[in-house]
Design an enzyme around this catalytic site. Structure first.
Site, short mmCIF file in Angstrom:
data_model
loop_
_atom_site.label_atom_id
_atom_site.label_comp_id
_atom_site.label_asym_id
_atom_site.label_seq_id
_atom_site.Cartn_x
_atom_site.Cartn_y
_atom_site.Cartn_z
N CYS A 121 0.81 -1.22 0.00
CA CYS A 121 0.00 0.00 0.00
C CYS A 121 0.84 1.26 0.00
CB CYS A 121 -0.95 0.00 1.18
SG CYS A 121 -2.22 -1.26 1.01
N HIS A 261 -3.18 7.47 1.73
CA HIS A 261 -3.58 6.14 1.28
C HIS A 261 -4.91 5.79 1.94
CE1 HIS A 261 -3.80 1.98 0.39
NE2 HIS A 261 -3.62 1.62 1.65
N ASN A 291 -10.17 0.16 -0.89
CA ASN A 291 -8.70 0.25 -0.85
C ASN A 291 -8.15 -0.38 -2.14
OD1 ASN A 291 -5.98 -0.04 -0.41
ND2 ASN A 291 -6.17 -0.91 1.64
O1 UT7 Z 1 -3.97 -0.84 3.20
C1 UT7 Z 1 -3.18 -1.84 3.76
C2 UT7 Z 1 -3.25 -1.86 5.18
N1 UT7 Z 1 -4.48 -2.44 5.68
C3 UT7 Z 1 -5.10 -1.81 6.64
O2 UT7 Z 1 -4.69 -0.74 7.01
C4 UT7 Z 1 -6.27 -2.50 7.32
C5 UT7 Z 1 -6.22 -2.20 8.78
N2 UT7 Z 1 -7.27 -2.86 9.53
C6 UT7 Z 1 -8.56 -2.49 9.46
O3 UT7 Z 1 -8.92 -1.63 8.67
C7 UT7 Z 1 -9.52 -3.11 10.42
O4 UT7 Z 1 -8.80 -3.86 11.38
C8 UT7 Z 1 -10.59 -4.04 9.77
C9 UT7 Z 1 -11.53 -3.20 8.93
C10 UT7 Z 1 -9.92 -5.09 8.92
C11 UT7 Z 1 -11.41 -4.71 10.84
O5 UT7 Z 1 -12.02 -3.74 11.67
P1 UT7 Z 1 -11.91 -3.84 13.26
O6 UT7 Z 1 -12.66 -2.71 13.81
O7 UT7 Z 1 -10.45 -3.93 13.61
O8 UT7 Z 1 -12.68 -5.17 13.55
P2 UT7 Z 1 -12.19 -6.45 14.36
O9 UT7 Z 1 -11.26 -7.26 13.53
O10 UT7 Z 1 -11.75 -6.00 15.71
O11 UT7 Z 1 -13.53 -7.24 14.51
C12 UT7 Z 1 -14.60 -6.75 15.33
C13 UT7 Z 1 -15.76 -7.70 15.23
C14 UT7 Z 1 -15.37 -9.17 15.38
O12 UT7 Z 1 -16.43 -9.84 16.05
P3 UT7 Z 1 -16.36 -10.16 17.60
O13 UT7 Z 1 -15.13 -11.03 17.75
O14 UT7 Z 1 -16.20 -8.85 18.28
O15 UT7 Z 1 -17.64 -10.86 17.85
C15 UT7 Z 1 -15.28 -9.66 13.98
O16 UT7 Z 1 -15.48 -11.03 13.86
O17 UT7 Z 1 -16.34 -7.60 13.92
C16 UT7 Z 1 -16.37 -8.89 13.31
N3 UT7 Z 1 -16.18 -8.72 11.88
C17 UT7 Z 1 -17.18 -8.46 11.02
N4 UT7 Z 1 -18.51 -8.29 11.20
C18 UT7 Z 1 -19.25 -8.01 10.13
C19 UT7 Z 1 -15.03 -8.77 11.18
N5 UT7 Z 1 -15.26 -8.55 9.88
C20 UT7 Z 1 -16.60 -8.34 9.75
C21 UT7 Z 1 -17.43 -8.06 8.67
N6 UT7 Z 1 -18.74 -7.89 8.91
N7 UT7 Z 1 -16.95 -7.91 7.41
#
Ligand code: UT7
Length: 334
Positions: A121, A261, A291
């Site tokens: 990225c 980005h 992205n």
């Molecule tokens: O460009 C390259 C670099 N990449 C990035 O910068 C990405 C960086 N990371 C992120 O943007 C975020 O970490 C994500 C968007 C990938 C995830 O968001 P988050 O707020 O960190 O969510 P999380 O992984 O902490 O998950 C929170 C909850 C979980 O459920 P529980 O365990 O709290 O019950 C996940 O299982 O949300 C759940 N979850 C979803 N729910 C609905 C994870 N993905 C989804 C989804 N839809 N797509």
């Protein structure tokens, strides 16, 4: 190297182009593919839809060529005068040969040398550093930098934490010696390879060559430790930008645009807040493109090019796999 000459030649962006495929993959479409919902995706990432290059016979080179041709047509560039083409990408058409060489031949840049650059990225940000350096040194006069990724070719559409984020697209800029006093000003670049497994395609390289095991385990797909990447991205993108402003005695008020980005709206918001920037100065396209990896920054430039004025102060910032990150400062020259 002649240091005086290096100081005298300032690199500037003199042309911009972009391309996204027509097919839209909306959050509602994704709701039918994985256990997710529009509200979650919008609130956690800021993304509403992304573009997908559906045709399986078209690869990243197609996106890159379209973006380059858009630049060439809009700014009336003679492609035979281009010295070098760099394609920043994590989705080259093939591991060998370079996508950039194919792009060069396809757009008639028959005097150019060409290669790919891999920094995930941060690929476009790193590519701007390389392109500006070639111009600053006096070595070349026209460098075409393209950020292009067909992310849909490496995304696992059963992994809901990853597939909701990425989209396909390409953007291109031309670097030339500046026609005035504006152009490339400064940069702050970093990397940390100890975190390489946090955002990766594990197999298909020399560490894990393709085998039945790599195929069975899905190691050819993109995988990310979302939370780890998020944590680093928030702190490092803001830190790099802040250091750059400090070094150049710039306050948030003096900045005209942040060109960040587009990984996650929350990451961008955190950077903008730390720099004290109001919303209208922060360029965004994540809601409609997602992205697009190496393409986010040049697509932002392309979508906003008519708003930029000569002398505008732009801060670029990126964070991505590697980890790779940084920030750069450019004054708009055209
Ligand atoms: O460009 C390259 C670099 N990449 C990035 O910068 C990405 C960086 N990371 C992120 O943007 C975020 O970490 C994500 C968007 C990938 C995830 O968001 P988050 O707020 O960190 O969510 P999380 O992984 O902490 O998950 C929170 C909850 C979980 O459920 P529980 O365990 O709290 O019950 C996940 O299982 O949300 C759940 N979850 C979803 N729910 C609905 C994870 N993905 C989804 C989804 N839809 N797509």
């Amino acid at each position: 190297m002649n240091l005086e000459r290096t100081k005298q030649i300032k690199a500037a962006i003199t042309a911009v182009g972009g391309y996204v495929p027509e097919t839209i993959l909306s959050n509602q479409d994704l709701e039918k593919m994985v256990d997710t919902n529009d509200e979650w995706i919008v609130s956690r990432t800021g993304i509403k839809e992304r573009r997908i290059l559906e045709d399986p016979e078209k690869a990243t080179s197609f996106l890159a060529i379209e973006a380059a041709q858009d630049l060439i047509a809009t700014f009336n560039i003679d492609s035979t005068t281009i010295d070098l083409i760099i394609v920043a990408t994590v989705t080259p058409d093939m591991p060998v040969a370079a996508t950039a060489a194919y792009v060069a031949s396809s757009i008639g840049a028959n005097q150019a040398f060409a290669y790919d650059l891999s920094a995930a990225c941060s690929g476009f940000l790193y590519g701007m550093s390389t392109s500006a350096a070639y111009i600053n040194s006096g070595r070349y006069k026209k460098v075409l930098l393209i950020g292009a990724d067909k992310m849909s070719s490496i995304v696992d559409y059963t992994d809901r934490t990853t597939c909701i984020i990425f989209g396909d697209g390409a953007g291109a800029v031309l670097f030339e010696p500046s026609p005035n006093e504006f152009g490339w000003e400064d940069e702050y670049m970093r990397s940390n390879g100890t975190e390489r497994m946090s955002l990766r395609i594990k197999a298909g390289g020399s560490l894990y060559p393709t085998s039945q095991t790599t195929l069975d385990n899905g190691w050819h797909n993109l995988y990310q430790e979302g939370k780890t990447v998020f944590k680093y991205a928030v702190s490092e993108m803001a830190e790099a930008s802040e250091q750059l402003l400090k070094r150049n005695n710039l306050s948030g008020e003096e900045i005209d645009y942040l060109v960040p980005h587009q990984a996650n709206k929350r990451i961008v918001d955190a950077t903008a807040k730390r720099l004290g920037l109001s919303d209208e100065k922060v360029l965004m396209n994540i809601s409609y493109y997602g992205n697009t990896t190496a393409a986010t920054i040049p697509l932002l430039l392309n979508d906003n090019k008519s708003n930029f004025k000569k002398g505008n102060k732009l801060i670029f910032a990126a964070f991505g796999g590697g980890f790779t990150w940084g920030a750069s400062y450019l004054t708009w020259a055209i």
